[in-house]
Scaffold this motif. Structure first.
Motif, mmCIF file in Angstrom:
data_model
loop_
_atom_site.group_PDB
_atom_site.id
_atom_site.type_symbol
_atom_site.label_atom_id
_atom_site.label_comp_id
_atom_site.label_asym_id
_atom_site.label_seq_id
_atom_site.Cartn_x
_atom_site.Cartn_y
_atom_site.Cartn_z
ATOM 1 N N PHE A 19 0.826 -1.204 0.000
ATOM 2 C CA PHE A 19 0.000 0.000 0.000
ATOM 3 C C PHE A 19 0.861 1.255 0.000
ATOM 4 O O PHE A 19 1.979 1.243 0.507
ATOM 5 N N ARG A 20 0.300 2.310 -0.565
ATOM 6 C CA ARG A 20 0.914 3.636 -0.481
ATOM 7 C C ARG A 20 -0.140 4.572 0.094
ATOM 8 O O ARG A 20 -1.257 4.657 -0.419
ATOM 9 N N PHE A 21 0.238 5.275 1.150
ATOM 10 C CA PHE A 21 -0.650 6.214 1.812
ATOM 11 C C PHE A 21 -0.387 7.608 1.246
ATOM 12 O O PHE A 21 0.769 8.029 1.138
ATOM 13 N N GLN A 22 -1.445 8.306 0.865
ATOM 14 C CA GLN A 22 -1.260 9.667 0.353
ATOM 15 C C GLN A 22 -2.569 10.444 0.392
ATOM 16 O O GLN A 22 -3.652 9.867 0.493
ATOM 17 N N TRP A 23 -2.431 11.773 0.305
ATOM 18 C CA TRP A 23 -3.590 12.656 0.167
ATOM 19 C C TRP A 23 -4.002 12.624 -1.296
ATOM 20 O O TRP A 23 -3.167 12.788 -2.193
ATOM 21 N N GLU A 24 -5.260 12.396 -1.559
ATOM 22 C CA GLU A 24 -5.782 12.374 -2.923
ATOM 23 C C GLU A 24 -6.664 13.596 -3.098
ATOM 24 O O GLU A 24 -7.787 13.654 -2.590
ATOM 25 N N LYS A 25 -6.136 14.579 -3.805
ATOM 26 C CA LYS A 25 -6.847 15.841 -3.980
ATOM 27 C C LYS A 25 -8.211 15.630 -4.646
ATOM 28 O O LYS A 25 -9.211 16.218 -4.239
ATOM 29 N N ALA A 26 -8.253 14.783 -5.657
ATOM 30 C CA ALA A 26 -9.509 14.552 -6.385
ATOM 31 C C ALA A 26 -10.586 13.945 -5.475
ATOM 32 O O ALA A 26 -11.779 14.198 -5.661
#
Length: 93
Positions: A19-26
């Protein structure tokens, strides 16, 4: 029950390398990306996962969240329950 997972304050959560954790702007939220798709995290889950770095133990994560959200009171039960569920779901190694 064999699928029961318990997380204690001294455990150090580590993100599963699938997994990769990130903020998803969309999506306007934090997400966990994996080869087959994406898991959208609600606000509290994103706040917890943002602190999962493989170095902080659960007690440190709880302390940081309680300092950030001082009006929320004792968060230990909720955070430990979420981390146990995240481990059960395979999000944590």
């Amino acid at each position: 029950m064999t699928d029961s997972v318990v997380f204690v304050a001294s455990d150090v959560p580590v993100l599963n390398n699938m997994f990769r954790f990130q903020w998803e702007k969309a999506q306007d939220c934090y997400v966990l990306l994996y080869p087959e798709g994406m898991i959208q995290l609600n606000g509290p889950a994103g706040e917890i996962m943002e602190l999962v770095d493989g170095e902080r133990d659960a007690a440190q994560i709880i302390a940081e969240l309680e300092a950030k959200f001082s009006d929320a009171g004792d968060l230990s039960g909720d955070v430990l329950e979420f981390l146990a569920e995240a481990k059960k779901q395979g999000w944590l190694a």
